[in-house]
Design an enzyme around this catalytic site. Sequence first.
Site, PDB file in Angstrom:
ATOM      1  N   ASP A 178       0.867  -1.188   0.000  1.00 37.10           N
ATOM      2  CA  ASP A 178       0.000   0.000   0.000  1.00 37.10           C
ATOM      3  C   ASP A 178       0.896   1.228   0.000  1.00 37.10           C
ATOM      4  OD1 ASP A 178      -3.233   0.368   1.261  1.00 37.10           O
ATOM      5  OD2 ASP A 178      -1.933   2.087   0.873  1.00 37.10           O
TER       6      ASP A 178
ATOM      7  N   SER B  13      -1.512   6.359   0.178  1.00 35.10           N
ATOM      8  CA  SER B  13      -2.048   7.616  -0.361  1.00 35.10           C
ATOM      9  C   SER B  13      -3.441   7.881   0.213  1.00 35.10           C
ATOM     10  CB  SER B  13      -2.093   7.579  -1.889  1.00 35.10           C
ATOM     11  OG  SER B  13      -2.856   6.469  -2.334  1.00 35.10           O
ATOM     12  N   THR B  14      -4.209   6.827   0.414  1.00 40.59           N
ATOM     13  CA  THR B  14      -5.504   6.993   1.093  1.00 40.59           C
ATOM     14  C   THR B  14      -5.650   6.015   2.267  1.00 40.59           C
ATOM     15  OG1 THR B  14      -6.539   5.513  -0.529  1.00 40.59           O
ATOM     16  CG2 THR B  14      -6.752   7.855  -0.937  1.00 40.59           C
TER      17      THR B  14
ATOM     18  N   PHE C  35      -6.903  -4.551  -4.270  1.00 39.37           N
ATOM     19  CA  PHE C  35      -7.840  -3.512  -3.816  1.00 39.37           C
ATOM     20  C   PHE C  35      -7.351  -2.112  -4.150  1.00 39.37           C
ATOM     21  CE2 PHE C  35      -8.324  -7.080  -0.916  1.00 39.37           C
ATOM     22  CZ  PHE C  35      -9.690  -7.277  -0.945  1.00 39.37           C
TER      23      PHE C  35
ATOM     24  N   TYR D  58     -14.821   6.246 -13.026  1.00 40.21           N
ATOM     25  CA  TYR D  58     -14.433   5.230 -12.043  1.00 40.21           C
ATOM     26  C   TYR D  58     -14.929   3.846 -12.480  1.00 40.21           C
ATOM     27  CZ  TYR D  58     -14.914   2.380  -7.858  1.00 40.21           C
ATOM     28  OH  TYR D  58     -14.890   1.339  -6.978  1.00 40.21           O
TER      29      TYR D  58
ATOM     30  N   MET E  26     -29.862  15.075   1.640  1.00 38.71           N
ATOM     31  CA  MET E  26     -30.404  13.900   0.919  1.00 38.71           C
ATOM     32  C   MET E  26     -30.497  14.287  -0.551  1.00 38.71           C
ATOM     33  SD  MET E  26     -33.373  12.482   3.443  1.00 38.71           S
ATOM     34  CE  MET E  26     -34.325  13.990   3.478  1.00 38.71           C
TER      35      MET E  26
ATOM     36  N   GLY F 185     -25.633  11.302 -11.983  1.00 39.57           N
ATOM     37  CA  GLY F 185     -25.210   9.912 -12.195  1.00 39.57           C
ATOM     38  C   GLY F 185     -25.733   8.914 -11.194  1.00 39.57           C
TER      39      GLY F 185
HETATM   40  N1  UDP Z   1     -26.415  10.159  -0.509  1.00 45.17           N
HETATM   41  C1  UDP Z   1     -27.085  11.240   0.028  1.00 45.17           C
HETATM   42  N2  UDP Z   1     -26.363  12.148   0.761  1.00 45.17           N
HETATM   43  C2  UDP Z   1     -25.015  12.029   0.969  1.00 45.17           C
HETATM   44  C3  UDP Z   1     -24.346  10.912   0.422  1.00 45.17           C
HETATM   45  C4  UDP Z   1     -25.077   9.986  -0.320  1.00 45.17           C
HETATM   46  O1  UDP Z   1     -28.296  11.398  -0.150  1.00 45.17           O
HETATM   47  O2  UDP Z   1     -24.426  12.900   1.621  1.00 45.17           O
HETATM   48  C5  UDP Z   1     -27.196   9.170  -1.286  1.00 45.17           C
HETATM   49  C6  UDP Z   1     -26.707   8.987  -2.713  1.00 45.17           C
HETATM   50  O3  UDP Z   1     -27.329   9.908  -3.574  1.00 45.17           O
HETATM   51  C7  UDP Z   1     -27.107   7.541  -3.005  1.00 45.17           C
HETATM   52  C8  UDP Z   1     -27.007   6.864  -1.645  1.00 45.17           C
HETATM   53  O4  UDP Z   1     -27.013   7.918  -0.669  1.00 45.17           O
HETATM   54  O5  UDP Z   1     -28.443   7.489  -3.418  1.00 45.17           O
HETATM   55  C9  UDP Z   1     -25.733   6.082  -1.470  1.00 45.17           C
HETATM   56  O6  UDP Z   1     -24.645   6.897  -1.869  1.00 45.17           O
HETATM   57  P1  UDP Z   1     -23.142   6.496  -1.600  1.00 45.17           P
HETATM   58  O7  UDP Z   1     -22.275   7.631  -2.069  1.00 45.17           O
HETATM   59  O8  UDP Z   1     -22.991   6.058  -0.184  1.00 45.17           O
HETATM   60  O9  UDP Z   1     -22.910   5.217  -2.498  1.00 45.17           O
HETATM   61  P2  UDP Z   1     -23.117   4.968  -4.075  1.00 45.17           P
HETATM   62  O10 UDP Z   1     -24.471   4.312  -4.190  1.00 45.17           O
HETATM   63  O11 UDP Z   1     -23.028   6.262  -4.785  1.00 45.17           O
HETATM   64  O12 UDP Z   1     -22.015   4.035  -4.400  1.00 45.17           O
END
Ligand code: UDP
Length: 321
Positions: free
Chosen positions: A31, A34-35, A70, A138, A202, A278
């Site tokens: 590893d 970096s993160t 990973f 990604y 949300m 997205g």
């Molecule tokens: N989400 C949200 N508020 C946040 C972060 C995520 O409403 O601050 C929502 C996001 O739009 C998705 C769900 O929570 O519908 C899960 O998002 P996350 O980024 O955890 O995982 P993803 O599904 O994108 O891999």
Amino acid sequence: MKLLVTGGAGYVGSVCAARLVEAGHEVVVLDDLSTGHADAVPDGVRLIEADINDVIDEVLAEGYDGVLHFAAKSLVGESMEDPAKYWHGNVGTALKLLDAMLAHGTPRLVFSSTAACYGEPDEVPILETAPTRPTNTYGATKLAIDHAITGYAAAHGLAAVSLRYFNVAGAYGRFGERHATETHLIPIVLQVASGTRAKVAMYGDDYPTEDGTCVRDYIHVVDLADAHVKAIGAATAGEHRIYNLGNGFGFTVKQVIEACREVTGHEIPADVAPRRAGDPAVLVASSEKARTELGWKPERVDLAGIVRDAWEFTRSRSQGA
Ligand code: UDP
């Protein structure tokens, strides 16, 4: 087996490293931190702190039975702003790893892939045979690596398994999610509960779901890790198998926040914000293939239990443990 875990100082990698050690394997972590975090590497596991691109040849020359890969860049938003970082960092590095495995006769690979390979699904639950149309860089880089692995397995006899994760959550004792830039729902909500963030946004409440917020399939990181332990044992020469990993049922953003309220006893203020670009409305896995072929069964499917483990981890960190 003697196994190299790249990215074993990160969230999923560290839990997998811990479970592989418990299963009796000899584990070495590679590893660049970096993160990841050096203190996330399980006790007794050697950490090679270096960039894969610089050292993978000399590391694999030591002789390994397999690699669990990973190490990757994994921020969707960043991948759209800086695609080169993801194409070189994820795909370039994976090709370097595959070539080194070939050169040194490393027989087995388990690759950390993602549901983002599928993009917006036509049908849920999502099967491994669903069309792969990633909506972000990604996901595109992870899919490109999956294609490369398929070719290397067929041509060179590599025994490979790709595991496509849905929403990984929870923690395993001192191994949990701690990203400098946090974008995932559960850790963000728990930051509010622990007082390090004022409220949750949300992202959208007008999706065609039961309460208008997005539905996701949350899987406990220990169940996920255990699928890797099974996958490295099941990998078969010349085959590249792909499995989805999820619980097979979904929760809305509002349900997740409510579960966090119940577990933490905190009111957790939440506002509706615009949709995040997205985000598909519903992402739920079919993991039937992993259940049937790997004999894997998620044991920690209760959302409150997943949140409780993540909360204990968050609290232990905020208390400086
Ligand atoms: N989400 C949200 N508020 C946040 C972060 C995520 O409403 O601050 C929502 C996001 O739009 C998705 C769900 O929570 O519908 C899960 O998002 P996350 O980024 O955890 O995982 P993803 O599904 O994108 O891999």
